[in-house]
Motif scaffolding. Sequence first.
Motif, PDB file in Angstrom:
ATOM      1  N   PRO A  21       6.653   5.467  -0.540  1.00  0.00           N
ATOM      2  CA  PRO A  21       6.729   6.457  -1.625  1.00  0.00           C
ATOM      3  C   PRO A  21       7.451   5.866  -2.837  1.00  0.00           C
ATOM      4  O   PRO A  21       8.209   4.912  -2.706  1.00  0.00           O
ATOM      5  CB  PRO A  21       7.548   7.604  -1.019  1.00  0.00           C
ATOM      6  CG  PRO A  21       7.649   7.334   0.427  1.00  0.00           C
ATOM      7  CD  PRO A  21       7.350   5.888   0.656  1.00  0.00           C
ATOM      8  N   PRO A  22       7.226   6.445  -4.008  1.00  0.00           N
ATOM      9  CA  PRO A  22       7.904   5.943  -5.211  1.00  0.00           C
ATOM     10  C   PRO A  22       9.421   5.981  -5.049  1.00  0.00           C
ATOM     11  O   PRO A  22       9.967   6.965  -4.535  1.00  0.00           O
ATOM     12  CB  PRO A  22       7.462   6.917  -6.305  1.00  0.00           C
ATOM     13  CG  PRO A  22       6.221   7.554  -5.788  1.00  0.00           C
ATOM     14  CD  PRO A  22       6.356   7.582  -4.297  1.00  0.00           C
ATOM     15  N   TYR A  76       4.893   4.248 -11.124  1.00  0.00           N
ATOM     16  CA  TYR A  76       5.150   3.408  -9.961  1.00  0.00           C
ATOM     17  C   TYR A  76       3.915   2.544  -9.790  1.00  0.00           C
ATOM     18  O   TYR A  76       2.817   3.064  -9.589  1.00  0.00           O
ATOM     19  CB  TYR A  76       5.388   4.291  -8.735  1.00  0.00           C
ATOM     20  CG  TYR A  76       5.618   3.564  -7.434  1.00  0.00           C
ATOM     21  CD1 TYR A  76       6.403   2.424  -7.356  1.00  0.00           C
ATOM     22  CD2 TYR A  76       5.064   4.055  -6.256  1.00  0.00           C
ATOM     23  CE1 TYR A  76       6.629   1.783  -6.145  1.00  0.00           C
ATOM     24  CE2 TYR A  76       5.282   3.430  -5.041  1.00  0.00           C
ATOM     25  CZ  TYR A  76       6.061   2.290  -4.993  1.00  0.00           C
ATOM     26  OH  TYR A  76       6.281   1.664  -3.793  1.00  0.00           O
ATOM     27  N   TYR A  89       0.290   3.570  -8.584  1.00  0.00           N
ATOM     28  CA  TYR A  89       0.343   4.391  -7.374  1.00  0.00           C
ATOM     29  C   TYR A  89       0.713   5.838  -7.681  1.00  0.00           C
ATOM     30  O   TYR A  89       0.235   6.754  -7.016  1.00  0.00           O
ATOM     31  CB  TYR A  89       1.369   3.824  -6.383  1.00  0.00           C
ATOM     32  CG  TYR A  89       1.126   2.389  -6.010  1.00  0.00           C
ATOM     33  CD1 TYR A  89       0.060   2.028  -5.193  1.00  0.00           C
ATOM     34  CD2 TYR A  89       1.959   1.373  -6.474  1.00  0.00           C
ATOM     35  CE1 TYR A  89      -0.167   0.708  -4.843  1.00  0.00           C
ATOM     36  CE2 TYR A  89       1.747   0.054  -6.132  1.00  0.00           C
ATOM     37  CZ  TYR A  89       0.688  -0.269  -5.314  1.00  0.00           C
ATOM     38  OH  TYR A  89       0.467  -1.581  -4.986  1.00  0.00           O
ATOM     39  N   ALA A  90       1.601   6.027  -8.657  1.00  0.00           N
ATOM     40  CA  ALA A  90       2.075   7.376  -8.963  1.00  0.00           C
ATOM     41  C   ALA A  90       2.599   7.422 -10.399  1.00  0.00           C
ATOM     42  O   ALA A  90       2.943   6.398 -10.990  1.00  0.00           O
ATOM     43  CB  ALA A  90       3.171   7.798  -7.989  1.00  0.00           C
ATOM     44  N   TRP A  97       7.170  13.266  -9.079  1.00  0.00           N
ATOM     45  CA  TRP A  97       6.156  12.240  -8.889  1.00  0.00           C
ATOM     46  C   TRP A  97       4.829  12.894  -8.545  1.00  0.00           C
ATOM     47  O   TRP A  97       4.778  13.851  -7.788  1.00  0.00           O
ATOM     48  CB  TRP A  97       6.539  11.288  -7.760  1.00  0.00           C
ATOM     49  CG  TRP A  97       7.567  10.276  -8.142  1.00  0.00           C
ATOM     50  CD1 TRP A  97       8.872  10.249  -7.737  1.00  0.00           C
ATOM     51  CD2 TRP A  97       7.397   9.142  -8.987  1.00  0.00           C
ATOM     52  NE1 TRP A  97       9.512   9.184  -8.284  1.00  0.00           N
ATOM     53  CE2 TRP A  97       8.625   8.485  -9.057  1.00  0.00           C
ATOM     54  CE3 TRP A  97       6.309   8.626  -9.698  1.00  0.00           C
ATOM     55  CZ2 TRP A  97       8.805   7.315  -9.806  1.00  0.00           C
ATOM     56  CZ3 TRP A  97       6.494   7.480 -10.437  1.00  0.00           C
ATOM     57  CH2 TRP A  97       7.730   6.832 -10.489  1.00  0.00           C
ATOM     58  N   HIS A  98       3.749  12.339  -9.087  1.00  0.00           N
ATOM     59  CA  HIS A  98       2.390  12.792  -8.797  1.00  0.00           C
ATOM     60  C   HIS A  98       1.593  11.553  -8.400  1.00  0.00           C
ATOM     61  O   HIS A  98       1.418  10.632  -9.219  1.00  0.00           O
ATOM     62  CB  HIS A  98       1.754  13.456 -10.028  1.00  0.00           C
ATOM     63  CG  HIS A  98       2.602  14.554 -10.584  1.00  0.00           C
ATOM     64  ND1 HIS A  98       2.616  15.823 -10.046  1.00  0.00           N
ATOM     65  CD2 HIS A  98       3.499  14.560 -11.605  1.00  0.00           C
ATOM     66  CE1 HIS A  98       3.468  16.572 -10.728  1.00  0.00           C
ATOM     67  NE2 HIS A  98       4.021  15.826 -11.683  1.00  0.00           N
ATOM     68  N   ASN A  99       1.144  11.519  -7.142  1.00  0.00           N
ATOM     69  CA  ASN A  99       0.401  10.356  -6.655  1.00  0.00           C
ATOM     70  C   ASN A  99      -0.929  10.222  -7.380  1.00  0.00           C
ATOM     71  O   ASN A  99      -1.580  11.222  -7.687  1.00  0.00           O
ATOM     72  CB  ASN A  99       0.153  10.457  -5.148  1.00  0.00           C
ATOM     73  CG  ASN A  99       1.425  10.262  -4.355  1.00  0.00           C
ATOM     74  OD1 ASN A  99       2.329   9.553  -4.777  1.00  0.00           O
ATOM     75  ND2 ASN A  99       1.502  10.893  -3.210  1.00  0.00           N
ATOM     76  N   SER A 101      -4.733   9.789  -7.737  1.00  0.00           N
ATOM     77  CA  SER A 101      -5.760  10.330  -6.848  1.00  0.00           C
ATOM     78  C   SER A 101      -6.583   9.236  -6.179  1.00  0.00           C
ATOM     79  O   SER A 101      -6.970   9.364  -5.037  1.00  0.00           O
ATOM     80  CB  SER A 101      -6.680  11.297  -7.600  1.00  0.00           C
ATOM     81  OG  SER A 101      -7.258  10.636  -8.700  1.00  0.00           O
TER      82      SER A 101
END
Length: 149
Positions: A21-22, A76, A89-90, A97-99, A101
């Motif tokens: 994860p970020p 990220y 990635y995000a 944070w928003h991943n 898509s």
Amino acid sequence: MPPPPKVTSQPDEWKESDVPPPPAFDEKKLLPIEMPPHLSLQYGIDPATITVTRDGVVRYVVVASNKAGGATNAFYEGVRCSSEEVKQYARFNQGAWHNASNPEWKRINVRNSRYAKELAEQALCRGHAPRASVGEMVRQIKDPVREVQ
């Protein structure tokens, strides 16, 4: 310090490691990335977020902000020095944070990743390999020396 990335004779043999994860970042600790003066955004990287993985990907959080003040976004990302590619990635905005898509590797010289190209050339990569250590990368960010490759 991870061992050097595996070098294969066929690019299609390469497989990216799992992406964590970020990481948390601190805007107060950003190191500025040297950018052409005509750009309206300024970029900085939190050195605590830089990692180099066994597969040769350099991951980091970069923060973009308007020179006049105002909105700030963070990204990220990962850079593959061996193939001159970048992947987002995000994205961090509005406090979360928003991943991405469908994150994909893209050529680092595309127009909207100019900062990634500058960061790779100034600090993250030495030719087609990551620099020897995160410490060396941070030193290069603080004092970008143009090297003849």
